[in-house]
Design a protein around this motif. Structure first.
Motif, PDB file in Angstrom:
ATOM      1  N   UNK A 177       0.818  -1.218   0.000  1.00 43.07           N
ATOM      2  CA  UNK A 177       0.000   0.000   0.000  1.00 43.07           C
ATOM      3  C   UNK A 177       0.851   1.267   0.000  1.00 43.07           C
ATOM      4  N   UNK A 178       2.174   1.102   0.007  1.00 40.35           N
ATOM      5  CA  UNK A 178       3.052   2.260  -0.083  1.00 40.35           C
ATOM      6  C   UNK A 178       3.715   2.687   1.206  1.00 40.35           C
ATOM      7  N   UNK A 179       3.488   1.995   2.287  1.00 38.03           N
ATOM      8  CA  UNK A 179       4.067   2.382   3.575  1.00 38.03           C
ATOM      9  C   UNK A 179       5.525   1.942   3.668  1.00 38.03           C
ATOM     10  N   UNK A 180       6.370   2.836   4.153  1.00 38.16           N
ATOM     11  CA  UNK A 180       7.788   2.532   4.306  1.00 38.16           C
ATOM     12  C   UNK A 180       8.266   2.724   5.741  1.00 38.16           C
ATOM     13  N   UNK A 181       7.432   3.276   6.588  1.00 35.71           N
ATOM     14  CA  UNK A 181       7.750   3.434   8.009  1.00 35.71           C
ATOM     15  C   UNK A 181       6.605   2.815   8.806  1.00 35.71           C
ATOM     16  N   UNK A 182       6.891   1.671   9.435  1.00 40.56           N
ATOM     17  CA  UNK A 182       5.837   0.867  10.069  1.00 40.56           C
ATOM     18  C   UNK A 182       6.206   0.615  11.531  1.00 40.56           C
TER      19      UNK A 182
END
Length: 341
Positions: A177-182
């Motif tokens: 979904x495009x998340x890079x900081x989780x």
């Protein structure tokens, strides 16, 4: 205080021997119909209930199965208990359900209670990461099956879900979904399930060419809603707040969701959330929660069936073969994670 009615009282009222009363209770086909009717009438009139514990001590076999879980406040374990109870009932057994509250000391006390009661066997989700409680319980010779935990380095049966695969499903979905900081709201790090879900999360990041620094860990002491709210408050205080959160269970995720709602942070527009277990409340949340589904009822039923198979094979020609059953998790996508970055 009224005295309890015993088998001698039944024999006296019915005008028969104690042995005849015992035969009516345990082997009714060996007693004449007229005598049997007289004894049953006396039992009904006196309200006699046989001592199951005494019968078990004589027979050496209990009709009770123990179930010890981490948290009966978690609907996931309620579903595990439902599955185990269903399988036990079909075999004519009952289930004694106990809650360790994620406390190794309470777990040890309940395992001692099971040994004292000489239960048929135990279904156990361990709270003690050291394995000492299991080692102590093993000395009693009572069969047990591990539930929601792989039996590593032991000879017992186990029924679990592939939590490494489950953690990967959750984080792969967020990365796609495009998340890079989780953030990973992980609960007590000592629990195997928590560690395995973290491993899966890191595997999914590595697949996407992202290092472990893209996963911010927020440990909590417990796996409940209050701990999730606390983690949510800590998350809100971060200067470089992640854009998505993966929680080790749904209760934590619901707590994080509550914290975001109270702070006016939009879910999923400002923060995507993924939980784990897919409890009933996940779909009914104010923002329906994406979650990794575990087949909890199936897990409980399979564990009980393995335990029954082991206890019933004591006199069988072929010895019981211990098995590790690992079920597959499933990602259920709902609105809490649908906004792309």
């Amino acid at each position: 205080m009224a005295q309890s009615v015993g088998i001698k009282d039944v024999a006296r009222v019915a005008g028969v021997s104690v042995g005849t009363v015992s035969n009516v209770i345990n082997r009714p086909d060996t007693v004449a119909a007229e005598t049997r009717a007289r004894v049953l009438s006396a039992i009904d009139r006196l309200g006699y209930v046989r001592s199951e514990s005494a019968r078990q001590l004589r027979a050496g076999r209990s009709r009770i199965m123990g179930l010890l879980v981490l948290d009966m406040g978690n609907p996931f374990f309620v579903d595990v208990a439902r599955g185990a109870e269903r399988a036990a009932r079909e075999a004519g057994l009952g289930v004694m359900v106990c809650n360790s509250a994620q406390n190794p000391g309470e777990e040890a006390e309940y395992l001692s209670l099971f040994a004292e009661q000489r239960v048929r066997g135990v279904l156990l989700t361990p709270a003690d990461a050291t394995g000492r409680n299991i080692e102590a319980f093993r000395r009693h010779g009572i069969p047990f099956v591990l539930v929601d935990r792989v039996a590593e380095g032991t000879t017992e049966c186990s029924v679990s879900v592939d939590d490494v695969a489950g953690g990967a499903l959750a984080v792969r979905h967020l990365v796609d979904a495009g998340h890079r900081s989780i953030a990973y709201v992980c609960g007590p790090p000592g629990l195997n399930q928590v560690r395995d879900r973290r491993t899966g999360a890191l595997n999914a990041l590595a697949e996407a060419g992202l290092g472990p620094d893209h996963l911010r860990e927020l440990p909590t002491e417990r796996l409940d809603v209050a701990a999730g709210r606390d983690a949510g408050a800590r998350l809100l205080g971060l200067a470089d707040r992640p854009t998505a959160v993966f929680c080790a269970n749904d209760l934590l995720a619901l707590g994080v969701l509550q914290a975001m709602y109270a702070a006016g942070v939009g879910v999923p527009d400002d923060l995507a959330i993924v939980g784990y277990d897919d409890i009933e409340f996940a779909a009914a949340a104010a923002v329906p929660l994406t979650s990794v589904r575990q087949p909890a009822v199936t897990m409980g039923a399979l564990a009980a069936e393995l335990l029954l198979e082991e206890t019933e094979s004591e006199n069988a020609a072929e010895p019981h073969e211990h098995r590790r059953v690992v079920l597959r998790p499933e990602l259920v996508v709902r609105r809490s994670s649908l906004a792309a970055r």
